[in-house]
Design a protein around this motif. Structure first.
Motif, PDB file in Angstrom:
ATOM      1  N   GLN A  80     -13.243   1.170  -0.449  1.00 37.78           N
ATOM      2  CA  GLN A  80     -13.486   1.848  -0.741  1.00 37.78           C
ATOM      3  C   GLN A  80     -13.009   2.820  -1.326  1.00 37.78           C
ATOM      4  O   GLN A  80     -13.679   3.970  -1.760  1.00 37.78           O
ATOM      5  CB  GLN A  80     -14.255   2.404   0.559  1.00 37.78           C
ATOM      6  CG  GLN A  80     -15.448   1.541   1.175  1.00 37.78           C
ATOM      7  CD  GLN A  80     -15.904   1.741   3.170  1.00 37.78           C
ATOM      8  OE1 GLN A  80     -14.769   3.001   3.138  1.00 37.78           O
ATOM      9  NE2 GLN A  80     -15.478   1.289   4.202  1.00 37.78           N
ATOM     10  N   ARG A  81     -11.640   2.751  -0.893  1.00 39.27           N
ATOM     11  CA  ARG A  81     -10.641   3.913  -1.492  1.00 39.27           C
ATOM     12  C   ARG A  81     -10.585   3.954  -3.498  1.00 39.27           C
ATOM     13  O   ARG A  81     -10.431   4.675  -4.112  1.00 39.27           O
ATOM     14  CB  ARG A  81      -9.348   4.259  -1.406  1.00 39.27           C
ATOM     15  CG  ARG A  81      -9.198   4.581  -0.178  1.00 39.27           C
ATOM     16  CD  ARG A  81      -8.302   4.878   0.501  1.00 39.27           C
ATOM     17  NE  ARG A  81      -6.891   5.591  -0.845  1.00 39.27           N
ATOM     18  CZ  ARG A  81      -5.950   5.302  -0.465  1.00 39.27           C
ATOM     19  NH1 ARG A  81      -4.854   4.339   1.029  1.00 39.27           N
ATOM     20  NH2 ARG A  81      -4.693   5.972  -1.049  1.00 39.27           N
ATOM     21  N   GLU A 121       0.822  -0.893   0.186  1.00 36.24           N
ATOM     22  CA  GLU A 121       0.190  -0.043  -0.240  1.00 36.24           C
ATOM     23  C   GLU A 121       1.097   0.961   0.111  1.00 36.24           C
ATOM     24  O   GLU A 121       0.043   2.574  -0.837  1.00 36.24           O
ATOM     25  CB  GLU A 121      -0.957   0.019   1.232  1.00 36.24           C
ATOM     26  CG  GLU A 121      -1.758   0.886   1.429  1.00 36.24           C
ATOM     27  CD  GLU A 121      -2.775   0.736   2.226  1.00 36.24           C
ATOM     28  OE1 GLU A 121      -3.253   1.690   2.317  1.00 36.24           O
ATOM     29  OE2 GLU A 121      -3.028   0.287   3.092  1.00 36.24           O
ATOM     30  N   ARG A 155     -11.415  -0.557   3.693  1.00 37.54           N
ATOM     31  CA  ARG A 155     -10.789   0.853   3.502  1.00 37.54           C
ATOM     32  C   ARG A 155      -9.960   0.953   2.484  1.00 37.54           C
ATOM     33  O   ARG A 155     -10.959   1.957   1.269  1.00 37.54           O
ATOM     34  CB  ARG A 155      -9.703   1.128   4.993  1.00 37.54           C
ATOM     35  CG  ARG A 155      -8.730   2.670   4.570  1.00 37.54           C
ATOM     36  CD  ARG A 155      -8.195   3.054   6.017  1.00 37.54           C
ATOM     37  NE  ARG A 155      -6.969   1.705   5.306  1.00 37.54           N
ATOM     38  CZ  ARG A 155      -6.077   1.842   4.849  1.00 37.54           C
ATOM     39  NH1 ARG A 155      -6.232   2.126   3.505  1.00 37.54           N
ATOM     40  NH2 ARG A 155      -5.681   0.766   5.363  1.00 37.54           N
ATOM     41  N   LEU A 156      -8.951  -0.160   2.013  1.00 35.38           N
ATOM     42  CA  LEU A 156      -8.872   0.462   0.572  1.00 35.38           C
ATOM     43  C   LEU A 156     -10.087   0.142  -0.391  1.00 35.38           C
ATOM     44  O   LEU A 156     -10.204   0.788  -1.491  1.00 35.38           O
ATOM     45  CB  LEU A 156      -7.640  -0.744   0.049  1.00 35.38           C
ATOM     46  CG  LEU A 156      -7.203  -0.640  -0.337  1.00 35.38           C
ATOM     47  CD1 LEU A 156      -6.153   0.756  -0.574  1.00 35.38           C
ATOM     48  CD2 LEU A 156      -5.516  -1.704  -0.526  1.00 35.38           C
TER      49      LEU A 156
END
Length: 616
Positions: free
Chosen positions: A600-601, A566, A597-598
């Protein structure tokens, strides 16, 4: 011409003139010896009960607290196909002990991680073994009071502290119980008539359990062979040597067959018969053995200065103190045993001698033991069975005199009680050192200041306690003597990472990996974390990927690699790693939360993201 005198298996090993024969007064009542057996068990309990308030120490942490294999009955089949350290990946083991793992599983099912229950169960094992010593000594001597003497000596001997106070030492009383039970059943079969086959079957079953408890049990067929080879107890001319040998081979044959069947099973589980841990040349082995043997005998005879570790380096050249003196001392002790043999020539002495000597033989294979750990007190648990019988025999032969104590010669019973109190006090004192890792390893360094392992463990105990300054100082002192010492380089690398000294961490972790690149995947993980902290993401990725290659199932490795990816901007690979870690650890919410979380990005780049990951 009359036949030469032969060895006589006299059921009453001490001349009857030294004490009243069985059946002649209150001293012969069965209740008397049994009451004193209860006293021996009570004193033994009092000597060890302080350990019940201790926690897990030394290998208990890895073998019990952090061992997922003992947390479910579903893992039981794996106990029979892997070594005792099977939960540690990329580790070759020398110990095939399924029964011990079953005992750990049972304790975990009963007590969870409450150390109190574990300690009490280990003490109960020792009390059961002490009772078994009483039965064995009584069976081979025909004298219940001699058996009481042996129970006092065995139950309270300080050399047993390691095997009783340390939970992971429980394999020793497990082995002793199974092996003494097998021997007693074998003895009972001799005069059991129609039920002899039941006793023989029980002996075979118990021997199988002993093999599954600890590998030292392989000496049992030789013990049966030598015991059966002895001339019979009946008066007159003994059978010829050849006839006795054939009878002995026949008596021991079932146990030899079981050993032959056991070996391939062990080899399958360990991926080989055994794995050498300490390279030894033949001269070094020969020169070192006298000091090892003498230390074992000294610990039995004079149990002072006991410790988890001892100063006993390998002997490469036969010096006077390192080779000649221990050799002469060992020969002297052997001479004393020979004198005892010439005096008593009884079944009790023969059984005591066999149980003392034969279990010591596997301990002389020093190549199978780690360097600086060639001697441990727990290895004397089984030999002390024979030692206790021999000393009880000697005490029972003291001149009786005219005074009586509880119906027995005061000189004999008084001596046993005095020795028992001394041993019990020493046992209680020695037990206190096992209250914590810090006390245990501090004691080890006090007794064996030259033992490298003792200092390594003390330094690590200090680091675990939070005393980084002193722990690091001890490791640095070791590295001044041994620059490539793996333990200290590895421990210092992890310690320096923990306090943010990344350059020092990188240096020591790299050195530990160069010393043994296949030793531990966690070192590559810490090296990767160190380089990530230093900003070298490419090297961090390479190190953690290597750790995953060594140990694909290790928890959190993919989580950390996902963070590296990441940071490098490879979000697709990071998401893949987080999801993989979430599948590996469904109970751990962190990898799932990171994946959400990732995801959603990157909703457009990851159409395969689950609805849970897309929710705000």
């Amino acid at each position: 011409m009359s036949a030469p005198p032969r060895y006589r298996m006299d059921p009453h090993p001490i001349p009857s003139s030294l004490f009243p024969p069985p059946g002649s007064g209150p001293s012969a009542a069965v209740s008397g010896p049994r009451a004193f057996l209860v006293v021996a068990l009570v004193l033994t309990t009092l000597a060890y009960i302080g350990a019940a308030r201790f926690g897990f120490v030394y290998d208990d942490v890895t073998q019990i607290q952090q061992n997922p294999r003992i947390q479910s009955w579903q893992n039981v089949p794996s106990y029979f196909t892997t070594h005792v350290w099977g939960q540690l990946r990329n580790v070759l083991g020398n110990y095939y002990r399924p029964l011990f793992l079953l005992w750990l599983r049972l304790n975990h099912a009963l007590f969870g991680l409450n150390a109190l229950g574990w300690h009490l169960s280990t003490i109960v094992l020792h009390l059961a073994a002490t009772t078994m010593v009483w039965w064995l000594a009584r069976k081979v001597s025909g004298d219940a009071w001699l058996a009481v003497f042996a129970a006092f000596l065995f139950g309270l001997h300080p050399v047993h502290v390691e095997a009783v106070t340390w939970i992971s030492g429980g394999t020793e009383p497990l082995l002793a119980l199974a092996l003494m039970g097998a021997f007693l059943c074998y003895l009972h079969a001799a005069g059991a008539g129609r039920t002899a086959w039941c006793w023989r079957t029980a002996s075979v079953v118990l021997f199988v359990l002993a093999l599954l408890a600890k590998e030292t049990a392989v000496v049992f067929p030789l013990l049966i062979l030598l015991h059966a080879w002895l001339p019979p107890s009946a008066a007159g001319t003994a059978p010829a040597f050849g006839a006795r040998l054939r009878a002995a081979l026949w008596a021991s044959l079932p146990f030899w067959i079981l050993v032959v069947a056991y070996l391939p099973v062990r080899m399958f589980a360990l991926h080989g018969f055994s794995h050498g841990l300490t390279p030894l040349s033949l001269p070094t082995l020969v020169f070192t053995l006298p000091s090892v043997l003498f230390l074992y005998l000294r610990l039995l005879m004079v149990p002072v200065g006991l410790s988890l570790f001892y100063d006993l380096p390998l002997v490469t050249h036969p010096g006077f103190r390192s080779f000649v003196l221990p050799l002469l001392a060992s020969v002297g002790i052997a001479a004393l045993l020979w004198v005892g043999w010439r005096r008593w020539r009884s079944q009790a002495f023969a059984v005591g001698l066999l149980w003392l000597v034969l279990p010591l033989l596997p301990l002389l294979n020093l190549a199978m033991l780690p360097e600086w750990e060639t001697v441990h007190d727990r290895y004397l648990y089984l030999p002390s069975v024979g030692f206790s019988i021999l000393i009880a025999l000697a005490l029972r032969s003291l001149p009786p005199g005219s005074r009586r104590l509880f119906g027995q010669p005061a000189a004999q019973l008084g001596s046993v009680l005095a020795i028992a109190l001394l041993l019990g006090g020493a046992t209680a004192r020695q037990t206190a050192f096992w209250a914590s890792d810090l006390l245990l390893f501090s004691r080890a360094v006090e007794i064996a200041p030259g033992n490298v392992r003792a200092r390594v463990f003390l330094a690590n105990a200090l680091l675990n306690r939070g005393d980084a300054e002193l722990g690091i100082r001890l490791h640095r002192q070791l590295l001044e003597r041994f620059p490539d010492l793996w333990y200290s380089n590895a421990s210092l690398g992890i310690a320096y990472y923990g306090i943010g000294k990344y350059e020092d961490a990188d240096r020591h972790l790299s050195r530990a990996i160069r010393t043994d690149p296949a030793a531990d995947s966690s070192l590559f993980l810490y090296l990767g974390l160190t380089r990530m902290a230093e900003g070298d993401l490419s090297q961090a990725q390479a190190a953690i990927e290597h750790a995953i290659g060594m140990d694909p199932g290790a928890p959190e490795y993919r989580l950390w690699l996902g963070e590296v990816m990441e940071r490098r901007g490879d979000f697709a690979r990071a998401l893949e790693l987080y999801r993989s870690e979430a599948a590996l650890q469904p109970a751990n919410p962190e990898p799932r939360e990171r994946a959400q979380r990732l995801a959603q990005r990157l909703p457009d780049r990851n159409p395969s993201a689950s609805p849970a990951e897309k929710e705000p």
